[in-house]
Design a protein around this motif. Structure first.
Motif, PDB file in Angstrom:
ATOM      1  N   ASP A 100       0.928  -1.230   0.130  1.00 26.67           N
ATOM      2  CA  ASP A 100      -0.037   0.058   0.178  1.00 26.67           C
ATOM      3  C   ASP A 100       0.488   1.368   0.209  1.00 26.67           C
ATOM      4  OD1 ASP A 100      -2.152  -1.197  -0.109  1.00 26.67           O
ATOM      5  OD2 ASP A 100      -2.443  -1.273   2.144  1.00 26.67           O
ATOM      6  N   PRO A 101       0.440   2.446  -0.511  1.00 26.47           N
ATOM      7  CA  PRO A 101       1.510   3.889  -0.987  1.00 26.47           C
ATOM      8  C   PRO A 101       1.171   4.336   0.726  1.00 26.47           C
ATOM      9  CG  PRO A 101      -0.188   3.327  -2.241  1.00 26.47           C
ATOM     10  CD  PRO A 101      -0.840   2.089  -1.634  1.00 26.47           C
ATOM     11  N   LYS A 102       2.465   5.114   0.556  1.00 24.12           N
ATOM     12  CA  LYS A 102       2.352   5.501   2.746  1.00 24.12           C
ATOM     13  C   LYS A 102       2.372   7.040   1.998  1.00 24.12           C
ATOM     14  CE  LYS A 102       4.499   1.303   3.909  1.00 24.12           C
ATOM     15  NZ  LYS A 102       5.985   1.439   5.050  1.00 24.12           N
ATOM     16  N   VAL A 103       2.099   7.459   3.235  1.00 23.12           N
ATOM     17  CA  VAL A 103       2.017   9.277   3.174  1.00 23.12           C
ATOM     18  C   VAL A 103       3.607  10.012   3.353  1.00 23.12           C
ATOM     19  CG1 VAL A 103       2.059   9.658   5.786  1.00 23.12           C
ATOM     20  CG2 VAL A 103       1.068  11.443   4.710  1.00 23.12           C
ATOM     21  N   VAL A 104       3.740  10.467   2.923  1.00 19.89           N
ATOM     22  CA  VAL A 104       5.265  11.366   2.302  1.00 19.89           C
ATOM     23  C   VAL A 104       4.842  12.469   3.207  1.00 19.89           C
ATOM     24  CG1 VAL A 104       6.746  12.354   0.782  1.00 19.89           C
ATOM     25  CG2 VAL A 104       5.304  10.057   0.284  1.00 19.89           C
ATOM     26  N   PRO A 105       5.553  12.924   4.464  1.00 19.92           N
ATOM     27  CA  PRO A 105       5.957  14.038   5.008  1.00 19.92           C
ATOM     28  C   PRO A 105       6.475  14.924   4.147  1.00 19.92           C
ATOM     29  CG  PRO A 105       6.365  12.380   5.801  1.00 19.92           C
ATOM     30  CD  PRO A 105       6.590  11.778   4.924  1.00 19.92           C
ATOM     31  N   GLU A 106       5.761  16.490   5.149  1.00 11.04           N
ATOM     32  CA  GLU A 106       6.687  17.755   3.625  1.00 11.04           C
ATOM     33  C   GLU A 106       8.238  17.572   3.834  1.00 11.04           C
ATOM     34  OE1 GLU A 106       6.072  22.528   3.962  1.00 11.04           O
ATOM     35  OE2 GLU A 106       4.933  20.796   5.859  1.00 11.04           O
ATOM     36  N   ASN A 107       8.399  17.636   2.602  1.00  6.04           N
ATOM     37  CA  ASN A 107       9.984  17.858   2.097  1.00  6.04           C
ATOM     38  C   ASN A 107      10.897  16.824   1.931  1.00  6.04           C
ATOM     39  OD1 ASN A 107      11.613  19.631   0.861  1.00  6.04           O
ATOM     40  ND2 ASN A 107      12.777  20.243   2.294  1.00  6.04           N
ATOM     41  N   LYS A 108       9.353  14.940   2.233  1.00  7.79           N
ATOM     42  CA  LYS A 108      10.405  14.127   2.206  1.00  7.79           C
ATOM     43  C   LYS A 108      10.332  13.443   0.862  1.00  7.79           C
ATOM     44  CE  LYS A 108      11.530  14.658   6.675  1.00  7.79           C
ATOM     45  NZ  LYS A 108      13.531  14.996   7.227  1.00  7.79           N
ATOM     46  N   GLU A 109      11.870  12.679   0.680  1.00  7.32           N
ATOM     47  CA  GLU A 109      11.699  12.141  -0.342  1.00  7.32           C
ATOM     48  C   GLU A 109      10.576  10.531  -0.023  1.00  7.32           C
ATOM     49  OE1 GLU A 109      15.694  10.304  -0.081  1.00  7.32           O
ATOM     50  OE2 GLU A 109      16.529  11.888  -0.968  1.00  7.32           O
ATOM     51  N   PHE A 110      10.525  10.126  -1.628  1.00  2.20           N
ATOM     52  CA  PHE A 110       9.120   9.271  -1.436  1.00  2.20           C
ATOM     53  C   PHE A 110      10.069   7.773  -1.269  1.00  2.20           C
ATOM     54  CE2 PHE A 110       7.128  11.126  -5.688  1.00  2.20           C
ATOM     55  CZ  PHE A 110       7.074  12.379  -4.739  1.00  2.20           C
ATOM     56  N   GLY A 111       9.441   7.160  -0.159  1.00  2.00           N
ATOM     57  CA  GLY A 111      10.433   5.736  -0.004  1.00  2.00           C
ATOM     58  C   GLY A 111      10.125   4.759  -0.925  1.00  2.00           C
ATOM     59  N   GLU A 112      10.623   3.821  -1.172  1.00  2.00           N
ATOM     60  CA  GLU A 112      11.263   2.883  -2.655  1.00  2.00           C
ATOM     61  C   GLU A 112      10.667   1.296  -1.406  1.00  2.00           C
ATOM     62  OE1 GLU A 112      14.163   0.735  -4.825  1.00  2.00           O
ATOM     63  OE2 GLU A 112      15.035   2.922  -3.863  1.00  2.00           O
ATOM     64  N   VAL A 113       9.592   1.213  -2.857  1.00  2.00           N
ATOM     65  CA  VAL A 113       8.853  -0.255  -2.096  1.00  2.00           C
ATOM     66  C   VAL A 113       9.722  -2.144  -2.608  1.00  2.00           C
ATOM     67  CG1 VAL A 113       6.636   0.615  -1.711  1.00  2.00           C
ATOM     68  CG2 VAL A 113       7.153  -0.133  -3.894  1.00  2.00           C
TER      69      VAL A 113
END
Length: 271
Positions: free
Chosen positions: A22-35
């Motif tokens: 499932d996609p995860k929330v991205v906090p402001e000014n943070k990089e996308f998490g790799e799955v």
């Protein structure tokens, strides 16, 4: 479903990709998490199927029984029937999958089983509800993602086809709740569940009552068949017989069949 043609007789592996988490929330000014995802594979190869038939000189001259048109047509039907029988045979043989070593249909939960065998019973609301529940709760290869797989076809033998067609053709069904004699059949005409029954004669040689739920291969891999390049249809080669009058024909086709995944397949022994 039909897979890509093979160019030789070697074993070919089909990759089975797991579900994306499932996609995860991205906090402001943070990089996308790799799955990451889990993958698996199943291997199979094509086999050659062939036969020879002859047309005598008398049949040629008399065009007896429309030999030139009937024979090729019937040969084509025989090979088509064989491919169908091979696909059905994968269901009834219930061999283990190469990926996990577990029988295609196994009542136990993952990872020791496949949780795709229903409580023995005839086709009806109770058994259909169980099938939908078990198939929709199947998980991805990493067991963390619920896939929500749904059945698209119900494969049944001729012996129970009348009762099955009657059930799916009924707009209402009787129930035992006090004060109610019938209720809407959600699997019938106008119902919310779209499930197409298919009568398969080849099933009868294995069981007169067992039936199968099958998902659309666009949703999840089920059973795949593939041909050798150039042998997608039976290849007919004529030969003038040397020792007798007439013509002989050889007919050849090369095809392979394999179950790729269990999550889109379900069975019930019936009653």
């Amino acid at each position: 479903c039909k897979g890509p043609n093979f160019s030789d007789f070697k074993d070919h592996n089909r990759s089975i990709l797991g579900e994306i988490p499932d996609p995860k929330v991205v906090p402001e000014n943070k990089e996308f998490g790799e799955v990451t995802y889990t993958d698996s594979k199943e291997g199979y190869h094509v086999e050659v199927y062939a036969m020879i038939f002859s047309i005598t000189l008398q049949a040629i001259l008399n065009n007896s029984l429309n030999a030139f048109t009937d024979a090729p047509r019937k040969m084509g039907s025989a090979f088509k029937r064989k491919v169908n029988k091979l696909c059905v045979g994968v269901l009834t043989a219930n061999d283990a999958l190469g990926a996990d070593g577990v029988a295609l249909f196994h009542a136990s939960a993952v990872p020791t089983g496949h949780a795709n065998i229903g409580t023995t019973g005839v086709v009806g609301k109770t058994t259909m509800d169980e099938m939908y529940r078990k198939m929709m709760l199947q998980t991805g290869l990493d067991t963390t993602v619920i896939t929500g797989v749904t059945p698209r076809w119900l494969l049944v033998p001729p012996n129970i086809s009348g009762d099955v067609m009657q059930f799916f053709g009924s707009r209402s069904i009787a129930i035992n709740t006090a004060g109610n004699s019938e209720t809407i059949n959600v699997y019938g005409p106008g119902g919310m569940r779209i499930l197409e029954p298919i009568v398969e004669p080849q099933l009868a040689s294995n069981s007169a009552t067992a039936w199968y739920g099958i998902s659309d291969s666009a949703e999840v891999d089920t059973i795949e068949y593939a041909f050798l390049d150039g042998y997608e249809t039976p290849q007919i080669t004529p030969e003038r017989a040397f020792s007798r009058l007439g013509v002989r024909y050889s007919v050849v086709q090369a095809v392979g069949v394999k179950a790729l995944d269990y999550r889109g397949l379900y069975t019930n022994a019936g009653a």
